[in-house]
Design an enzyme around this catalytic site. Structure first.
Site, PDB file in Angstrom:
ATOM      1  N   LYS A 220      22.143   9.903  22.129  1.00 36.66           N
ATOM      2  CA  LYS A 220      21.326  10.423  21.049  1.00 36.66           C
ATOM      3  C   LYS A 220      20.499  11.599  21.573  1.00 36.66           C
ATOM      4  O   LYS A 220      19.966  11.553  22.685  1.00 36.66           O
ATOM      5  CB  LYS A 220      20.400   9.330  20.511  1.00 36.66           C
ATOM      6  CG  LYS A 220      21.144   8.125  19.962  1.00 36.66           C
ATOM      7  CD  LYS A 220      21.945   8.474  18.721  1.00 36.66           C
ATOM      8  CE  LYS A 220      22.589   7.245  18.121  1.00 36.66           C
ATOM      9  NZ  LYS A 220      23.238   7.519  16.822  1.00 36.66           N
ATOM     10  N   ASP A 248      24.653  13.034  19.581  1.00 36.34           N
ATOM     11  CA  ASP A 248      24.416  12.723  18.177  1.00 36.34           C
ATOM     12  C   ASP A 248      22.971  13.060  17.839  1.00 36.34           C
ATOM     13  O   ASP A 248      22.036  12.464  18.392  1.00 36.34           O
ATOM     14  CB  ASP A 248      24.687  11.235  17.951  1.00 36.34           C
ATOM     15  CG  ASP A 248      24.561  10.807  16.495  1.00 36.34           C
ATOM     16  OD1 ASP A 248      24.179  11.645  15.658  1.00 36.34           O
ATOM     17  OD2 ASP A 248      24.854   9.628  16.207  1.00 36.34           O
ATOM     18  N   GLU A 274      27.412  15.371  16.815  1.00 32.99           N
ATOM     19  CA  GLU A 274      27.479  14.529  15.623  1.00 32.99           C
ATOM     20  C   GLU A 274      26.234  14.722  14.751  1.00 32.99           C
ATOM     21  O   GLU A 274      25.112  14.786  15.262  1.00 32.99           O
ATOM     22  CB  GLU A 274      27.602  13.072  16.061  1.00 32.99           C
ATOM     23  CG  GLU A 274      27.775  12.078  14.947  1.00 32.99           C
ATOM     24  CD  GLU A 274      28.104  10.695  15.488  1.00 32.99           C
ATOM     25  OE1 GLU A 274      27.723   9.709  14.837  1.00 32.99           O
ATOM     26  OE2 GLU A 274      28.730  10.604  16.572  1.00 32.99           O
ATOM     27  N   GLU A 301      29.053   9.328   8.762  1.00 34.30           N
ATOM     28  CA  GLU A 301      28.440   8.021   8.527  1.00 34.30           C
ATOM     29  C   GLU A 301      27.487   8.035   7.342  1.00 34.30           C
ATOM     30  O   GLU A 301      27.235   6.992   6.732  1.00 34.30           O
ATOM     31  CB  GLU A 301      27.723   7.512   9.773  1.00 34.30           C
ATOM     32  CG  GLU A 301      26.447   8.261  10.138  1.00 34.30           C
ATOM     33  CD  GLU A 301      25.786   7.702  11.380  1.00 34.30           C
ATOM     34  OE1 GLU A 301      24.915   6.821  11.240  1.00 34.30           O
ATOM     35  OE2 GLU A 301      26.142   8.142  12.487  1.00 34.30           O
ATOM     36  N   ASP A 324      32.789   5.214   7.501  1.00 33.49           N
ATOM     37  CA  ASP A 324      31.862   4.109   7.694  1.00 33.49           C
ATOM     38  C   ASP A 324      32.272   2.998   6.731  1.00 33.49           C
ATOM     39  O   ASP A 324      32.604   3.274   5.573  1.00 33.49           O
ATOM     40  CB  ASP A 324      30.428   4.573   7.423  1.00 33.49           C
ATOM     41  CG  ASP A 324      29.403   3.474   7.656  1.00 33.49           C
ATOM     42  OD1 ASP A 324      28.784   3.473   8.724  1.00 33.49           O
ATOM     43  OD2 ASP A 324      29.218   2.618   6.769  1.00 33.49           O
ATOM     44  N   HIS A 351      32.349   5.650  12.502  1.00 39.79           N
ATOM     45  CA  HIS A 351      31.012   5.202  12.869  1.00 39.79           C
ATOM     46  C   HIS A 351      31.009   3.677  12.857  1.00 39.79           C
ATOM     47  O   HIS A 351      31.562   3.050  11.961  1.00 39.79           O
ATOM     48  CB  HIS A 351      29.991   5.722  11.850  1.00 39.79           C
ATOM     49  CG  HIS A 351      28.640   5.099  11.990  1.00 39.79           C
ATOM     50  ND1 HIS A 351      28.117   4.230  11.062  1.00 39.79           N
ATOM     51  CD2 HIS A 351      27.710   5.217  12.964  1.00 39.79           C
ATOM     52  CE1 HIS A 351      26.910   3.837  11.451  1.00 39.79           C
ATOM     53  NE2 HIS A 351      26.638   4.418  12.590  1.00 39.79           N
ATOM     54  N   ALA A 352      30.390   3.095  13.874  1.00 40.98           N
ATOM     55  CA  ALA A 352      30.291   1.636  13.921  1.00 40.98           C
ATOM     56  C   ALA A 352      28.925   1.271  14.501  1.00 40.98           C
ATOM     57  O   ALA A 352      27.937   1.935  14.243  1.00 40.98           O
ATOM     58  CB  ALA A 352      31.452   1.035  14.706  1.00 40.98           C
TER      59      ALA A 352
END
Length: 446
Positions: A220, A248, A274, A301, A324, A351-352
């Site tokens: 992140k 991300d 992302e 997502e 998603d 995305h998970a």
């Protein structure tokens, strides 16, 4: 014939914010949560449909109310009729004019529709005795396109074009199913990369990720440039030059800021950036993609429906499409999005993470490999090592890969004990937590 006799919702919340699991530049204290749905029939077979909307805490209040608003469409209905034509069932829910007005086809109601649709697919797969990925992978091309609402898509993807994609993939289905069972589906992990983690924890978890066989990790970014540079330097030192590192930003930046920021991070060999800006900003994503190339832009997502995905693909605004399991209106709409991605030749990396998203979305990627794109090249499913123990069929991830579930259903069913323990505010965990906080408040006052 069987009828739906109960549609039950639960507000299930896990206190992940206390360890900063899931923390990022826009969401510093998420409590991974599920507005959870259970559909029961009187068939006597004991099979139920389970679905959920993933939130990060208080959003459950809104989503459980939205799911309850859909109860009249399901309760008392002939279950066989609902399950026999899931395309018609999807349209009946999505096209309700008064509920659609709240979107249209996006936001809280659309996500709630996804929970109902996914719960019905869970029940349909259980009745078929198949995991969802295999049930979808055995449907004919004609049956699959009947799931899709092509309204608003035909300037980019027609029914005939979708049929051509599915017919082209049909000959190799059986072999790809066998390959999937033998080899699994590649994953990547975000576990080391939460923004609230210390550099020491990041480094330790990055080492563990490589040892576990992952070929990509994700960090992140977006809160502080110098922190990002320092953390990426630590991550690159930990994993070496061969492991991919994606980043991300979780929608943190304006367009120009994203371009400038990525100029500083490019030296670390970024696999993708992302959600660099608002998920609704199609032209902004396109501008970023042109400016930061060859770094790919990934998003999805928070993309609200198949129509926005269509436009992003048309504008070349993303190079990695991230479906998603609970953002759009369920399995049907995700089938449409997978077909769009195949038409435009764009890879899909879902995305998970969250709670239950890994368990649910793996079925869609595996179906895509079997019956749509026919490839795993450059494709990975996100993995986060949180909360899997609460699911009846938890993911099987080892050697850096997801191995396909063989248990019937869509993977979204939680253990009854977990639901009881973490239902907010009356579950066992939350009652005990409230009592502990009361004692602490008294001690502070004294």
């Amino acid at each position: 014939m069987s009828r739906v006799i109960a549609v039950e919702t639960s507000d299930v919340r896990f206190p992940t914010s206390r360890e900063l699991d899931g923390s990022d530049a826009m969401n510093p204290d998420p409590d991974y949560s599920a507005a959870y749905l259970r559909i029961v029939t009187d068939s006597g077979d004991g099979l139920e449909g389970h679905g959920f909307v993933f939130t990060i805490g208080r959003g459950n209040d809104v989503e459980t109310a939205a799911i309850k608003a859909l109860t009249p469409y399901v309760l008392g209905r002939n279950a066989e009729e609902l399950l026999a034509d899931m395309g018609a069932t999807w349209k009946e829910l999505a096209h309700d004019s008064q509920l659609r007005w709240l979107g249209p086809e996006k936001g809280v109601m659309h996500m709630a529709i996804g929970a109902v649709i996914n719960a019905l697919w869970d029940l349909k797969a259980k009745r078929a005795g198949l995991p969802l990925w295999q049930l979808l992978g055995q449907m004919t091309p004609e049956e699959l396109v009947d799931l899709v609402d092509f309204r608003y898509l035909t300037d980019a993807l027609t029914r005939d074009e979708a049929l051509q994609i599915l017919h082209a993939a049909e000959p190799g289905r059986a072999q790809r199913m066998a390959t999937l069972l033998a080899e699994g589906y590649p994953g990547y992990t975000t576990t080391p990369g939460w923004l609230g983690y210390s550099d020491e924890k990041l480094t330790r978890l990055a080492h563990e990720a490589v040892s576990a066989g992952f070929k990509q990790i994700k960090l992140k970014v977006g809160a502080d440039l110098q922190d990002d540079i320092r953390r990426l330097r630590a991550a690159r030192a930990a994993v070496g030059p061969e492991i991919l590192i994606a980043v991300d930003a979780n929608q943190r930046w304006d367009v120009a800021e994203a371009i400038e920021w990525m100029g500083h991070l490019a030296e670390f060999g970024i696999a993708w950036i992302e959600e660099p800006t608002s998920p609704d900003d199609i032209l902004g994503h396109a501008a970023i993609a042109r400016a930061v190339a060859p770094i790919p832009v990934a998003t999805g997502e928070h993309v609200q429906n198949r129509v926005v995905f269509k436009q992003m693909l048309q504008a070349d605004a993303l190079q990695v499409l991230q479906i998603d399991a609970s953002r759009v209106a369920g399995v049907n709409e995700n089938v449409a999005i997978l077909l769009l991605a195949a038409k435009f030749g764009v890879r899909v990396c879902p995305h998970a993470g969250g709670v239950g998203l890994c368990e649910a979305v793996q079925h869609l990627s595996m179906f895509d490999f079997v019956a749509v794109s026919g490839t795993k090249e450059g494709r990975m499913i996100e993995f986060v090592d949180h909360l899997h123990e609460h699911f009846v069929t938890p993911i099987d991830v080892h050697d850096g890969c997801y191995f396909p579930p063989t248990t019937p259903g869509g993977g979204s069913e939680m253990h009854t004990a977990s639901i009881a323990e973490f239902t907010f505010p009356d579950g066992g965990f939350w009652l005990a937590d409230a009592q502990t906080r009361q004692v602490q408040d008294v001690e502070v006052a004294v």
